[in-house]
Write an enzyme that holds these catalytic residues in place. Structure first.
Site, PDB file in Angstrom:
ATOM      1  N   LYS A 180      -5.531 -12.065  -8.218  1.00  0.00           N
ATOM      2  CA  LYS A 180      -6.798 -12.142  -7.501  1.00  0.00           C
ATOM      3  C   LYS A 180      -7.796 -11.149  -8.108  1.00  0.00           C
ATOM      4  CE  LYS A 180      -8.423 -11.338  -2.870  1.00  0.00           C
ATOM      5  NZ  LYS A 180      -8.134 -11.097  -1.459  1.00  0.00           N
ATOM      6  N   LYS A 196     -11.491  -5.134  -7.275  1.00  0.00           N
ATOM      7  CA  LYS A 196     -12.183  -3.972  -7.820  1.00  0.00           C
ATOM      8  C   LYS A 196     -11.188  -2.851  -8.153  1.00  0.00           C
ATOM      9  CE  LYS A 196     -12.832  -3.193  -3.065  1.00  0.00           C
ATOM     10  NZ  LYS A 196     -13.480  -3.828  -1.955  1.00  0.00           N
ATOM     11  N   LYS A 233       0.828  -1.210   0.000  1.00  0.00           N
ATOM     12  CA  LYS A 233       0.000   0.000   0.000  1.00  0.00           C
ATOM     13  C   LYS A 233       0.856   1.251   0.000  1.00  0.00           C
ATOM     14  CE  LYS A 233      -4.447  -1.585   1.609  1.00  0.00           C
ATOM     15  NZ  LYS A 233      -5.565  -1.394   2.551  1.00  0.00           N
TER      16      LYS A 233
END
Ligand code: TRP
Length: 333
Positions: free
Chosen positions: A198, A201, A116
């Site tokens: 994976k 969204k 992140k």
């Protein structure tokens, strides 16, 4: 208190939910609840969402959407409290105490933090760094035995166990040390455009994912465009990851095994298989979407659910936080 094992799990309301979230998490939660073997707490981790900057109105919308989707997917709020993390102050209170019992070194090893901070290089805030401590607080407050998590959260569960054990050793037995619960039939849904990744969204290509609220047309279109190999057989195997992903989606919504699916489509080819997968997904989503629409036009009901969820959650969480405050030496108020 019941002697059932306790489960706590949470999802961040940080955007539209994909069928990966549904098949990998929500659907299992519903199954767990149905067994009646566990006492379940289901949390909407709204505090966690602000580690990445977002508009307040999006946070509000995503939070209500996810609440409605929890219920629409079949989680029964009469049986298990559903609550917003921000409605239970003890999460923040405990996370401060745990922050003071967690090392910078162990937090720097978290792969999600590294990912992140690479993705949001302009906003590497302290909350992003201490995210796993808040998650540890979420779990330890409820003295949870089991925490259903996906592969990507296993490291956070490990650090939760370390923090709990360390606290127990320092201040005497306080927290139940939780176990990860990896469901027996957890579908790991991959991107339709890149089956090595994976389904997410945050994929830049919207054909890579199917949203729980996608229209039937969109579902059909995306599945028809899903990447496959140049062959035509509906079978597992080397180089057939795309088809295998569609098979596991089909299996997850119909309950059929991989063998059964191979038999069903023996000699039929992708032109028959893909629309069948799409139809099955559309049928699985239809009742959820209908229920979702009902719920969204009944905000009073939703409000009742999250209020009573928070009431129960607060009762349990307060017991733990007052024990913790006493053990670290704070004067009782
Ligand atoms: N970090 C989890 C995720 O992104 C969400 C989460 C927050 C969670 N607190 C939790 C999951 C406690 C399980 C238990 O998926």
């Amino acid at each position: 208190m019941s002697d059932k094992k306790r489960i706590l799990s949470g999802i961040q309301p940080s955007g539209a939910m994909t069928i990966g979230n549904y098949l990998g998490a929500l659907k299992n939660w519903v199954e767990l609840q149905k067994t009646d073997e566990y006492e379940c707490y289901y949390m909407l981790a709204d505090l966690h969402t602000i580690t990445v900057r977002q508009e307040a109105k999006d946070i509000r919308k995503n939070a209500m959407d996810l609440l409605a989707l929890f219920i629409a997917s079949g989680i029964d709020p009469e049986k298990s409290p559903i609550f917003f993390q921000s409605h239970v102050p003890a999460h923040v209170q405990l996370s401060w105490v745990l922050n003071c019992n967690t090392y910078m070194g162990e937090l720097s090893r978290m792969t999600q933090y590294k990912d992140k901070s690479r993705k949001h290089a302009d906003n590497i805030n302290a909350g992003l760094f201490t995210y796993p401590v808040l998650m540890a607080a979420d779990i330890l407050l409820y003295q949870a035995d089991l925490v259903p998590v996906g592969q990507d959260q296993k490291q956070h569960l490990e650090i939760t166990r370390d923090i709990a054990q360390r606290f127990n050793n320092t201040y005497s037995e306080t927290f139940k040390v939780p176990e990860a619960y990896i469901p027996k039939v957890g579908a790991r849904v991959m991107s339709l455009q890149n089956p090595a990744q994976k389904m997410s969204k945050s994929d830049t290509n919207e054909n890579g994912y199917i949203l729980m609220l996608d229209s039937p047309d969109a579902v059909m279109r995306k599945i028809k465009r899903a990447v496959t190999d140049s062959g035509s057989e509906v079978k597992r195997g080397e180089g057939k990851e795309g088809i295998e992903n569609l098979m596991s989606i089909y299996g997850a919504v119909t309950g059929k095994t991989m063998e059964e699916i191979e038999n069903e489509f023996d000699g039929k080819g992708y032109g028959v298989f893909k629309p069948a997968v799409a139809e099955a997904v559309i049928e699985a989503l239809r009742p959820i979407q209908e229920k979702y629409n009902d719920l969204m036009s009944n905000k009073d009901y939703l409000e009742k659910i999250y209020r009573s969820g928070a009431e129960i959650a607060n009762l349990t969480a307060r017991k733990t936080i007052s024990k913790v405050y006493r053990k670290v030496g704070f004067i009782q108020p």
